[in-house]
Enzyme design. Structure first.
Site, PDB file in Angstrom:
ATOM      1  N   ARG A 123       0.795  -1.231   0.000  1.00  8.30           N
ATOM      2  CA  ARG A 123       0.000   0.000   0.000  1.00  8.30           C
ATOM      3  C   ARG A 123       0.828   1.282   0.000  1.00  8.30           C
ATOM      4  O   ARG A 123       1.904   1.330   0.586  1.00  8.30           O
ATOM      5  CB  ARG A 123      -0.928   0.023   1.227  1.00  8.30           C
ATOM      6  CG  ARG A 123      -1.973  -1.074   1.155  1.00  8.30           C
ATOM      7  CD  ARG A 123      -2.838  -1.161   2.397  1.00  8.30           C
ATOM      8  NE  ARG A 123      -3.865  -2.193   2.199  1.00  8.30           N
ATOM      9  CZ  ARG A 123      -3.636  -3.508   2.296  1.00  8.30           C
ATOM     10  NH1 ARG A 123      -2.444  -3.966   2.615  1.00  8.30           N
ATOM     11  NH2 ARG A 123      -4.605  -4.367   2.067  1.00  8.30           N
ATOM     12  N   HIS A 148      -0.765  -2.499  -4.617  1.00  3.09           N
ATOM     13  CA  HIS A 148      -0.175  -3.378  -5.640  1.00  3.09           C
ATOM     14  C   HIS A 148      -0.169  -2.782  -7.054  1.00  3.09           C
ATOM     15  O   HIS A 148      -0.481  -3.483  -8.034  1.00  3.09           O
ATOM     16  CB  HIS A 148      -0.905  -4.719  -5.659  1.00  3.09           C
ATOM     17  CG  HIS A 148      -0.696  -5.561  -4.428  1.00  3.09           C
ATOM     18  ND1 HIS A 148       0.430  -5.487  -3.645  1.00  3.09           N
ATOM     19  CD2 HIS A 148      -1.487  -6.511  -3.844  1.00  3.09           C
ATOM     20  CE1 HIS A 148       0.335  -6.352  -2.645  1.00  3.09           C
ATOM     21  NE2 HIS A 148      -0.819  -6.989  -2.731  1.00  3.09           N
ATOM     22  N   HIS A 222       3.362 -12.655  -5.896  1.00  2.00           N
ATOM     23  CA  HIS A 222       2.211 -12.852  -5.012  1.00  2.00           C
ATOM     24  C   HIS A 222       1.646 -14.270  -5.044  1.00  2.00           C
ATOM     25  O   HIS A 222       0.422 -14.460  -4.953  1.00  2.00           O
ATOM     26  CB  HIS A 222       1.119 -11.836  -5.388  1.00  2.00           C
ATOM     27  CG  HIS A 222       0.243 -11.430  -4.257  1.00  2.00           C
ATOM     28  ND1 HIS A 222      -0.667 -12.284  -3.667  1.00  2.00           N
ATOM     29  CD2 HIS A 222       0.121 -10.263  -3.595  1.00  2.00           C
ATOM     30  CE1 HIS A 222      -1.309 -11.641  -2.718  1.00  2.00           C
ATOM     31  NE2 HIS A 222      -0.850 -10.414  -2.639  1.00  2.00           N
ATOM     32  N   ASP A 294      -0.804 -10.103   8.267  1.00  2.00           N
ATOM     33  CA  ASP A 294      -0.777  -9.367   7.000  1.00  2.00           C
ATOM     34  C   ASP A 294       0.169  -8.188   7.232  1.00  2.00           C
ATOM     35  O   ASP A 294      -0.221  -7.039   7.201  1.00  2.00           O
ATOM     36  CB  ASP A 294      -2.196  -8.904   6.632  1.00  2.00           C
ATOM     37  CG  ASP A 294      -2.255  -8.331   5.226  1.00  2.00           C
ATOM     38  OD1 ASP A 294      -1.201  -8.285   4.557  1.00  2.00           O
ATOM     39  OD2 ASP A 294      -3.360  -7.927   4.800  1.00  2.00           O
ATOM     40  N   GLU A 359       5.939 -12.434   0.486  1.00  2.00           N
ATOM     41  CA  GLU A 359       6.254 -11.434  -0.542  1.00  2.00           C
ATOM     42  C   GLU A 359       7.492 -10.652  -0.125  1.00  2.00           C
ATOM     43  O   GLU A 359       7.416  -9.765   0.725  1.00  2.00           O
ATOM     44  CB  GLU A 359       5.068 -10.480  -0.713  1.00  2.00           C
ATOM     45  CG  GLU A 359       3.788 -11.165  -1.126  1.00  2.00           C
ATOM     46  CD  GLU A 359       2.571 -10.345  -0.738  1.00  2.00           C
ATOM     47  OE1 GLU A 359       2.308  -9.316  -1.375  1.00  2.00           O
ATOM     48  OE2 GLU A 359       1.886 -10.732   0.232  1.00  2.00           O
TER      49      GLU A 359
HETATM   50  C1  BGC Z   1      -1.654  -7.644   1.189  1.00  2.96           C
HETATM   51  C2  BGC Z   1      -3.070  -7.860   1.671  1.00  2.96           C
HETATM   52  C3  BGC Z   1      -3.956  -7.847   0.475  1.00  2.96           C
HETATM   53  C4  BGC Z   1      -3.528  -8.910  -0.469  1.00  2.96           C
HETATM   54  C5  BGC Z   1      -4.311  -8.850  -1.730  1.00  2.96           C
HETATM   55  C6  BGC Z   1      -1.300  -8.757   0.263  1.00  2.96           C
HETATM   56  O1  BGC Z   1      -0.023  -8.540  -0.234  1.00  2.96           O
HETATM   57  O2  BGC Z   1      -0.760  -7.593   2.243  1.00  2.96           O
HETATM   58  O3  BGC Z   1      -3.434  -6.854   2.570  1.00  2.96           O
HETATM   59  O4  BGC Z   1      -5.283  -8.015   0.830  1.00  2.96           O
HETATM   60  O5  BGC Z   1      -2.189  -8.759  -0.814  1.00  2.96           O
HETATM   61  O6  BGC Z   1      -4.723 -10.044  -2.087  1.00  2.96           O
END
Ligand code: BGC
Length: 394
Positions: A123, A148, A222, A294, A359
């Site tokens: 973010r 992203h 991802h 997360d 990640e």
């Molecule tokens: C983030 C999550 C997000 C997800 C999306 C992750 O990399 O940390 O907050 O919801 O990606 O699928």
């Protein structure tokens, strides 16, 4: 008598000749076998069509297979890993990466399954940042924040793919040029991501990029892993280790507060191996904000280049995955937002926490956080980032 001797001599001669030919043939067979084995030990790449996007773009699939039988499938849409088959402790190869069967499902809304993420992993607060006094505005595609890379990030573009076969490995070289101001980011960015499968069951992801204007960049991968090979199971039984003394605490919108917090005496301490289930529902403000894990872990030994970052072990299958990286951070995301609406490969749906992501990346919102390691890329510099996922059994 003379004739009998002659006959015997001729017979013996024929016998020698036969033995000689047979030996030669055996030798030839051995050589052929050696050639076959050398051939088989190569990591092979096959190409096939995966379908077309709603915009009519052709999507190709590349299948990398190594000598042991490990197999990775990658599509040119988003550079996505659609499947990764790794052996369990009795030699069973099963898919350990959540994916879909069709391009339709990949192009529909989904949480970045198997995708390359860019230009910015995670973010950016309010979708805003400044460089040299100039303010840039990005899509607010996650509440009020940018996530992203925006509306059409690197996960949704078609990558140009070139297979390269090596001695003990095979690579798929993916390239993409992101135009100046694409998704609001300054600079024309030339990106190369190389996926390499080795015969020792390592799978490497190497990123490189250059820009023609000062910009920010934070690329990652991802893939959602479930080492059980059974996507109807959650990942709560996985045993995790993360080489980090600190993590990045977040606010209610998952934006870093700016501090770094010690993992000691918190559910974020994975310095010693620990089951995911142990702390994921803890009565802890940070856990509640993430809906589980997360968060970005501040990896130790940041000045030592490639080093051990994390591992995951699934006891029933015996599958063990280690991650090495030269990045300062790693987002450990436990699939808290998976909600049973997406169809799972092999039947059923992907339920909450049926996959986790490791990640490797810089910390979230770094463009707005002066104390975090820099994500600025200048013209003339090359952005380089390396991660290796190593599969074995225990
Ligand atoms: C983030 C999550 C997000 C997800 C999306 C992750 O990399 O940390 O907050 O919801 O990606 O699928």
């Amino acid at each position: 008598m003379k004739n009998i001797r002659k006959g015997l001599f001729a017979f013996a001669l024929m016998g020698f000749a036969l033995i000689f030919v047979q030996c030669k043939n055996e030798k030839k067979d051995e050589n052929n076998q050696a050639e076959d084995t050398a051939e088989n030990q190569k990591v092979l790449i096959k190409k096939s069509d995966f379908g077309t996007t709603p915009e009519g773009e052709l999507v190709e699939m590349f299948t990398l297979t190594n000598a042991g039988g490990m197999e990775v499938k990658v599509i040119t849409y988003g550079g996505r890993i659609t499947s990764l088959k790794a052996p369990d402790k009795i030699g069973n190869y099963e898919d350990v990466v959540l994916g879909f069967d069709s391009i339709e499902q990949y192009t529909k809304d989904n949480p970045y399954f198997g995708a390359l993420i860019g230009r910015y992993g995670n973010r950016i607060a309010q979708g805003r940042f400044s460089l040299d006094g100039e303010e840039y505005e990005l899509a607010q595609n996650n509440g009020e924040n940018h996530l992203h890379g925006g509306e059409k990030g690197f996960d949704k573009v078609i990558w140009n793919a070139t297979p390269e076969e090596g001695e003990n490995s095979s690579s798929l070289v993916l390239t993409y040029t992101s135009e100046d101001m694409e998704e609001g980011y300054p600079g024309k960015l030339d990106v190369t991501v190389t996926y390499t499968l080795f015969n020792d069951n390592s799978f490497d992801v190497n990123y490189e990029a250059t820009t023609d204007k000062k910009t920010v960049i934070n690329l990652t991968q991802h893939a959602y892993f479930n080492l059980s090979g059974d996507f109807s199971e959650t990942i709560l039984d996985h045993i995790i280790k993360i080489n980090a003394d600190k993590f990045v605490p977040v606010d209610e919108n998952l934006i870093p507060t700016g501090d770094l917090m010690d993992v000691e005496d918190t559910p974020f301490d994975f310095l010693e191996t620990k089951e995911v289930a142990e702390g994921i529902n803890a009565d802890n403000e940070q856990i509640q904000r993430g809906g589980g894990y997360d968060h970005n872990w501040v990896l130790n030994n940041q000045d030592s280049g490639m080093r051990f970052a994390a591992s995951a072990y699934e006891p029933e299958s015996g599958r063990f995955m280690e991650v090495y990286t030269d990045e300062p951070g790693m987002q450990f995301y436990t699939g808290n937002f998976l909600d049973g609406t997406l169809p799972a490969q092999g039947g059923g749906n992907y339920e909450k926490r049926t996959g986790f992501c490791f990640e490797t990346q810089h910390y979230p919102d770094s463009p707005n956080q002066e104390s975090f390691p820099s994500v600025v890329l200048e013209p003339g510099e090359t952005y380089v980032s390396n991660t290796s996922f190593k599969f074995s059994v225990k």
